[in-house]
Write an enzyme that holds these catalytic residues in place. Structure first.
Site, mmCIF file in Angstrom:
data_model
loop_
_atom_site.group_PDB
_atom_site.id
_atom_site.type_symbol
_atom_site.label_atom_id
_atom_site.label_comp_id
_atom_site.label_asym_id
_atom_site.label_seq_id
_atom_site.Cartn_x
_atom_site.Cartn_y
_atom_site.Cartn_z
ATOM 1 N N VAL A 44 24.384 -17.573 -42.302
ATOM 2 C CA VAL A 44 23.039 -17.998 -41.884
ATOM 3 C C VAL A 44 22.349 -16.918 -41.062
ATOM 4 C CG1 VAL A 44 21.804 -19.635 -40.387
ATOM 5 C CG2 VAL A 44 23.493 -20.463 -42.020
ATOM 6 N N THR A 65 23.911 -25.919 -37.086
ATOM 7 C CA THR A 65 23.856 -27.373 -37.241
ATOM 8 C C THR A 65 24.576 -28.009 -36.056
ATOM 9 O OG1 THR A 65 23.908 -27.068 -39.626
ATOM 10 C CG2 THR A 65 24.435 -29.275 -38.804
ATOM 11 N N GLU A 83 18.826 -25.077 -40.482
ATOM 12 C CA GLU A 83 18.803 -24.218 -41.670
ATOM 13 C C GLU A 83 19.239 -25.018 -42.899
ATOM 14 O OE1 GLU A 83 17.774 -20.939 -42.152
ATOM 15 O OE2 GLU A 83 18.047 -21.799 -44.137
ATOM 16 N N LEU A 93 19.503 -23.346 -46.122
ATOM 17 C CA LEU A 93 19.833 -22.435 -47.229
ATOM 18 C C LEU A 93 21.142 -22.847 -47.901
ATOM 19 C CD1 LEU A 93 22.384 -20.420 -46.396
ATOM 20 C CD2 LEU A 93 20.646 -19.289 -45.075
ATOM 21 N N LYS A 119 18.700 -32.536 -40.409
ATOM 22 C CA LYS A 119 19.714 -31.675 -41.034
ATOM 23 C C LYS A 119 20.934 -32.496 -41.468
ATOM 24 C CE LYS A 119 22.186 -28.317 -42.355
ATOM 25 N NZ LYS A 119 21.943 -27.690 -43.627
ATOM 26 N N LEU A 171 23.553 -34.427 -59.239
ATOM 27 C CA LEU A 171 24.100 -35.542 -60.027
ATOM 28 C C LEU A 171 25.072 -35.008 -61.061
ATOM 29 C CD1 LEU A 171 21.419 -38.219 -60.993
ATOM 30 C CD2 LEU A 171 23.309 -38.397 -59.370
ATOM 31 N N CYS A 192 29.653 -26.642 -45.120
ATOM 32 C CA CYS A 192 28.654 -27.567 -44.564
ATOM 33 C C CYS A 192 28.916 -29.041 -44.868
ATOM 34 C CB CYS A 192 27.262 -27.174 -45.064
ATOM 35 S SG CYS A 192 26.732 -25.609 -44.366
ATOM 36 N N LYS A 194 32.071 -30.704 -43.232
ATOM 37 C CA LYS A 194 32.033 -30.769 -41.763
ATOM 38 C C LYS A 194 30.854 -31.613 -41.280
ATOM 39 C CE LYS A 194 29.691 -26.665 -40.092
ATOM 40 N NZ LYS A 194 28.500 -27.251 -39.494
ATOM 41 N N ARG A 226 35.788 -21.936 -47.699
ATOM 42 C CA ARG A 226 36.007 -22.951 -46.670
ATOM 43 C C ARG A 226 35.927 -24.341 -47.315
ATOM 44 N NH1 ARG A 226 31.959 -20.715 -41.988
ATOM 45 N NH2 ARG A 226 30.794 -20.015 -43.797
HETATM 46 P P1 NAD Z 1 29.759 -18.028 -39.980
HETATM 47 O O1 NAD Z 1 31.074 -18.480 -39.522
HETATM 48 O O2 NAD Z 1 29.623 -17.354 -41.321
HETATM 49 O O3 NAD Z 1 29.103 -17.044 -38.913
HETATM 50 C C1 NAD Z 1 29.079 -17.293 -37.534
HETATM 51 C C2 NAD Z 1 29.095 -15.944 -36.820
HETATM 52 O O4 NAD Z 1 28.850 -16.151 -35.434
HETATM 53 C C3 NAD Z 1 30.432 -15.202 -36.918
HETATM 54 O O5 NAD Z 1 30.209 -13.918 -37.458
HETATM 55 C C4 NAD Z 1 30.919 -15.125 -35.450
HETATM 56 O O6 NAD Z 1 31.623 -13.915 -35.166
HETATM 57 C C5 NAD Z 1 29.602 -15.198 -34.704
HETATM 58 N N1 NAD Z 1 29.688 -15.650 -33.304
HETATM 59 C C6 NAD Z 1 30.289 -16.746 -32.820
HETATM 60 N N2 NAD Z 1 30.086 -16.842 -31.489
HETATM 61 C C7 NAD Z 1 29.333 -15.789 -31.139
HETATM 62 C C8 NAD Z 1 28.774 -15.340 -29.902
HETATM 63 N N3 NAD Z 1 28.943 -16.036 -28.755
HETATM 64 N N4 NAD Z 1 28.067 -14.193 -29.890
HETATM 65 C C9 NAD Z 1 27.885 -13.493 -31.030
HETATM 66 N N5 NAD Z 1 28.365 -13.871 -32.226
HETATM 67 C C10 NAD Z 1 29.081 -15.019 -32.275
HETATM 68 O O7 NAD Z 1 28.832 -19.327 -39.925
HETATM 69 P P2 NAD Z 1 27.628 -19.732 -40.914
HETATM 70 O O8 NAD Z 1 28.158 -20.218 -42.221
HETATM 71 O O9 NAD Z 1 26.588 -18.661 -40.922
HETATM 72 O O10 NAD Z 1 27.055 -21.025 -40.153
HETATM 73 C C11 NAD Z 1 26.378 -20.924 -38.930
HETATM 74 C C12 NAD Z 1 25.749 -22.259 -38.621
HETATM 75 O O11 NAD Z 1 24.741 -22.569 -39.601
HETATM 76 C C13 NAD Z 1 26.707 -23.449 -38.628
HETATM 77 O O12 NAD Z 1 26.326 -24.374 -37.651
HETATM 78 C C14 NAD Z 1 26.502 -24.047 -40.012
HETATM 79 O O13 NAD Z 1 26.798 -25.414 -40.055
HETATM 80 C C15 NAD Z 1 25.021 -23.823 -40.218
HETATM 81 N N6 NAD Z 1 24.623 -23.743 -41.628
HETATM 82 C C16 NAD Z 1 25.397 -23.040 -42.508
HETATM 83 C C17 NAD Z 1 24.993 -22.947 -43.830
HETATM 84 C C18 NAD Z 1 25.831 -22.199 -44.832
HETATM 85 O O14 NAD Z 1 25.593 -22.358 -46.033
HETATM 86 N N7 NAD Z 1 26.786 -21.382 -44.426
HETATM 87 C C19 NAD Z 1 23.797 -23.555 -44.264
HETATM 88 C C20 NAD Z 1 23.028 -24.246 -43.323
HETATM 89 C C21 NAD Z 1 23.452 -24.327 -41.999
#
Ligand code: NAD
Length: 440
Positions: free
Chosen positions: A11, A121, A149, A151, A202, A248, A258, A261, A325
């Protein structure tokens, strides 16, 4: 505008580069310095179609930077976006430790009015809690906004630049206006609402989509018993615009970072408010069972699975991503191994991530779909990558020891498999069982 993004994962990196593409000056920060070094050297830590080209362009044009130290870039940021992970705790609740750490870091560093936008999220009420946390640390003026988000991995850049809607949760007019101005060039409807409703939009959206998937999977299971064809049923349902055709598609259930969880977290959010979310609990249960249908089909085709060789095509939770994941493949591999089967796996991009998640020496890692299928007793398609859809099924029949295909994503037609002479086990459709197969 000057924007800092904390968390450079799926994200954060995609959002950061897309804000840069809109002309803003963006610094993506991550505590994982290997990730930052890779990005600075022109590498991309995730597989996401179209991402490297847009990153390169924005770095070259001086709008996109990468850093592993927040204090180096936060001071002149007008907006700080938090996009760190919120994984599940063992009880299903969202683990907020990364959010809290990021919020504390920000509170200790800001020196002038800043908008803090939470894109991760987070459970309903988290933005308010983070507001209080910051107020306890600093007297500098700030506003918290929620910008959830939506995406999808695999089409993340396209989704971010052309979203269906932008949701902005804000309690004050000033940040609502700034965030609206930031997202207006995307041309999507912008919903400005309160913080709690934004957080709930969300979760409710993901829970609804997960419900659609589990619903059609249960219809598929019934179709198998009563002789109907779920693909025809879904097509007939989806043409009704009140229902819609998306999500569907019967298969082996949802996975990814996502839906699993977020559904569990919403059940917990409801439970903490003394509400038993019965429907969503069933959605989760159905999804877990659906994965095991692959095993049931294999058992019907082959009998005891001990010492049978099973090829698995696809390990990513869906095509277009290297993310494994909560991928159904994880449970399926573990179950096959526990039954004594020999498991040969192949995925075009997710092998390395899978190896890190399921590092079992019994797994046979192969270089392509043909090596996996060679002399196997059956092949199971778990992820509908295009290259699997296009395989020559006659060649597949000649490559397998036994011509058995379990199609966990319904990508082949009955005509194709009949023509190839393969026994076919799709989801929610009639199975085609050839006589030449030997049970043991
Ligand atoms: P991810 O695990 O790919 O990336 C998270 C990043 O944050 C990691 O690189 C980690 O090193 C970094 N991080 C953690 N703590 C930190 C800090 N204190 N300072 C700096 N960097 C730090 O996660 P993601 O898949 O991008 O998801 C992020 C959020 O967005 C989640 O809450 C997820 O539910 C939400 N989300 C994800 C998606 C998806 O498709 N992946 C879609 C919509 C929403």
């Amino acid at each position: 505008m000057k924007i800092t993004i904390i968390g450079t994962g799926y994200v954060g990196l995609v959002s950061g580069v897309c804000y840069a593409e809109l002309g803003h000056h963006v610094t993506c920060v991550d505590q994982d310095s290997d990730k930052i070094t890779l990005l600075r050297n022109g590498g991309i830590p995730i597989y996401e179609p179209g991402l490297d080209a847009i990153v390169q362009t924005n770095v070259r044009e001086g709008r996109l930077y990468f850093h592993d130290q927040l204090d180096q870039c936060i001071k002149d940021s007008e907006i700080i976006v938090i996009a760190v992970g919120t994984p599940s705790l063992p009880n299903g609740e969202a683990d907020l430790q990364y959010i809290e750490q990021a919020v504390r870091d920000i509170a200790n560093l800001i020196e002038r009015y800043t908008i803090i936008a939470i894109k991760s999220t987070v459970p309903v009420g988290t933005n308010h809690k983070m507001n209080q946390l910051i107020e306890g640390i600093t007297s500098v003026d700030f506003d918290i906004v929620s910008v959830p988000e939506f995406l999808r991995e695999g089409t993340a850049v396209e989704d971010t630049l052309h979203p269906d809607r932008v949701v902005i949760g804000a309690e004050n007019q000033r940040p609502a206006e700034v965030m609206t101005k930031l997202h207006e060039p995307l041309g999507a409807p912008i919903i400005v609402t309160d913080l709690r409703s934004a957080e709930m939009i969300k979760y409710a959206s993901n829970a609804f989509l997960a419900t659609k998937i589990s619903f059609i999977n249960e219809i598929a299971n019934i179709c198998e018993k009563v002789g109907a064809n779920v693909s025809e049923v879904a097509y007939g349902m989806g043409l009704d615009h009140r229902i819609g055709a998306e999500f569907l598609k019967a298969g082996i259930g949802y996975g990814g970072s996502c839906f699993p969880k977020d559904t569990k977290a919403l059940i917990q959010i409801a439970g903490n408010a003394d509400y038993d979310f019965k429907l969503l609990k069933s959605v989760v249960e159905v999804n877990q069972m659906q994965r095991m249908n692959v095993i049931n089909k294999l058992q019907r085709a082959l009998g005891d699975l001990a010492n049978k060789t099973i090829a698995l095509w696809g390990l990513a939770f869906k095509p277009g991503t290297d993310d494994v994941r909560e991928s159904p493949a994880i449970d399926i591999v573990k179950e096959l191994l526990s039954r004594g089967a020999v498991v040969k796996v192949y995925d075009p991009v997710a092998m390395e991530n899978f190896r890190q998640n399921v590092n079992d020496t019994r797994i046979v890692w192969t270089d392509d779909e043909w090596e996996a299928a060679k002399d196997s007793d059956a092949v199971c398609l778990l992820t509908e990558w295009n290259q699997f859809k296009k395989v020559d099924l006659r060649q597949l029949r000649d490559t397998l020891k036994q011509p058995i295909l379990v199609d966990g994503r319904n990508v082949y037609t009955v005509e194709q498999v009949l023509d190839a002479g393969i026994s076919y086990y799709p989801v929610g459709q009639q199975e085609i069982i050839l006589q030449s197969i030997h049970h043991s």
